[in-house]
Design an enzyme around this catalytic site. Structure first.
Site, PDB file in Angstrom:
ATOM      1  CE1 TYR A  71      -4.380   1.369   1.401  1.00 19.45           C
ATOM      2  CE2 TYR A  71      -2.870   3.180   1.926  1.00 19.45           C
ATOM      3  CZ  TYR A  71      -4.250   2.709   1.743  1.00 19.45           C
ATOM      4  OH  TYR A  71      -5.234   3.390   1.686  1.00 19.45           O
ATOM      5  CE  LYS A  72       4.198   5.936  -4.563  1.00 17.81           C
ATOM      6  NZ  LYS A  72       4.113   6.198  -5.795  1.00 17.81           N
TER       7      LYS A  72
END
Length: 292
Positions: A192-193
């Site tokens: 997850y960025k």
């Protein structure tokens, strides 16, 4: 079939120190703002991206490339260091309402098997999050993207970025980042960025609290991006986010934006950007070591 794992895009420490050069029309605007001859030609973007990959990838655990301007050229020129994994952007940016990215869909031109043969280990998808748009549509898109990645043995990286609602003018960015994480933080992706809370500004204690709150809603490894964060504040942001549970960064602007439009690009990337990326990698290793 060879299935890649998270370890394939991390440093030996287990942390992520990843470079993004997949900015598209936003990068063109950056060149124009820096005084480049307009209209800024595609070749200007391609040259910068490929040079950045060549010079900076030895200091990154992975580099993120886009198909539109640089992926093909980077592969043909062997621009990415052997020690650095390749990530390909699988998002199609749709401009509108006066902004370069008003909507995003999965790029139908992406051939997962072909990029894997070229050496890519992961795909990335930008997900625009607006409170007044359909959550199910976003979840469905992420599900389709995860399937595209995993059925081909590639890692899935999602990048939820919050935007003001289409209607009305009330926008609480910090709450939106949390709400997006509640919705997408357990969506089956591998990484997850996320946008840095509070743009990395203010007291360290406030940043830590905000980052811990975010960490509570993300059920996968997560990294921060640098857009919107003053590059001088980004190293601290990486430290604080990692203290809260993040595992590193996937960033471009904090590394190379200050050299956009300057003469002697290769020299500037080597002398100005490379030390920044190197230092960020050291910070990631330092913070990972504290977890043992």
């Amino acid at each position: 079939m060879n299935n890649y794992t998270i370890k394939d895009i991390t440093r030996a420490s287990g942390g992520f120190a990843m470079l993004a050069v997949d900015q598209r029309e936003a990068m063109r605007l950056m060149f124009a703002a820096a005084g480049a001859k307009t209209p800024v030609a595609d070749s200007v973007l391609t040259d910068f991206k490929v040079n950045a990959a060549k010079i900076l990838s030895p200091y990154a655990s992975a580099v993120l490339l886009d198909q539109q301007f640089c992926y093909r050229q980077a592969v043909e020129q062997n621009a990415v260091a052997k020690s650095c994994a390749m990530i390909v952007a699988a998002d199609d940016f749709i401009p509108g309402n006066g902004i370069p990215v008003d909507n995003v869909v999965i790029d139908k031109k992406i051939n997962a098997q072909a990029v894997k043969r070229d050496g890519a280990k992961a795909l990335k998808l930008l997900v625009l999050w607006r409170s007044d748009e359909d959550a199910q549509q976003r979840l469905d898109m992420v599900k389709e993207f995860n399937e595209l990645c995993h059925s081909n043995g590639l890692l899935s990286i999602i990048e939820p970025v919050v935007r003001p609602p289409r209607c009305g003018d009330k926008f609480d960015r910090e709450q939106a980042i949390i709400d997006a994480a509640k919705e997408l933080g357990d969506s089956g992706a591998d990484l997850y960025k996320v946008e840095m809370p509070l743009y990395g500004k203010g007291a360290r204690s406030d940043l830590l609290t905000a980052s811990q709150r975010l960490n509570g809603h993300i059920n996968m490894p997560w990294v921060i991006l640098s857009s919107g964060v003053d590059e001088k504040l980004f190293p601290r942001a990486v430290r604080v986010a990692m203290e809260a549970g993040a595992s590193g960064f996937l960033a471009g602007r904090a590394v190379w934006s200050s050299v956009i439009g300057l003469p002697d690009t290769e020299l500037m990337l080597r002398d100005v950007s490379a030390p920044k990326l190197q230092r960020l990698g050291e910070i990631v290793d330092e913070m990972m070591a504290k977890r043992r």
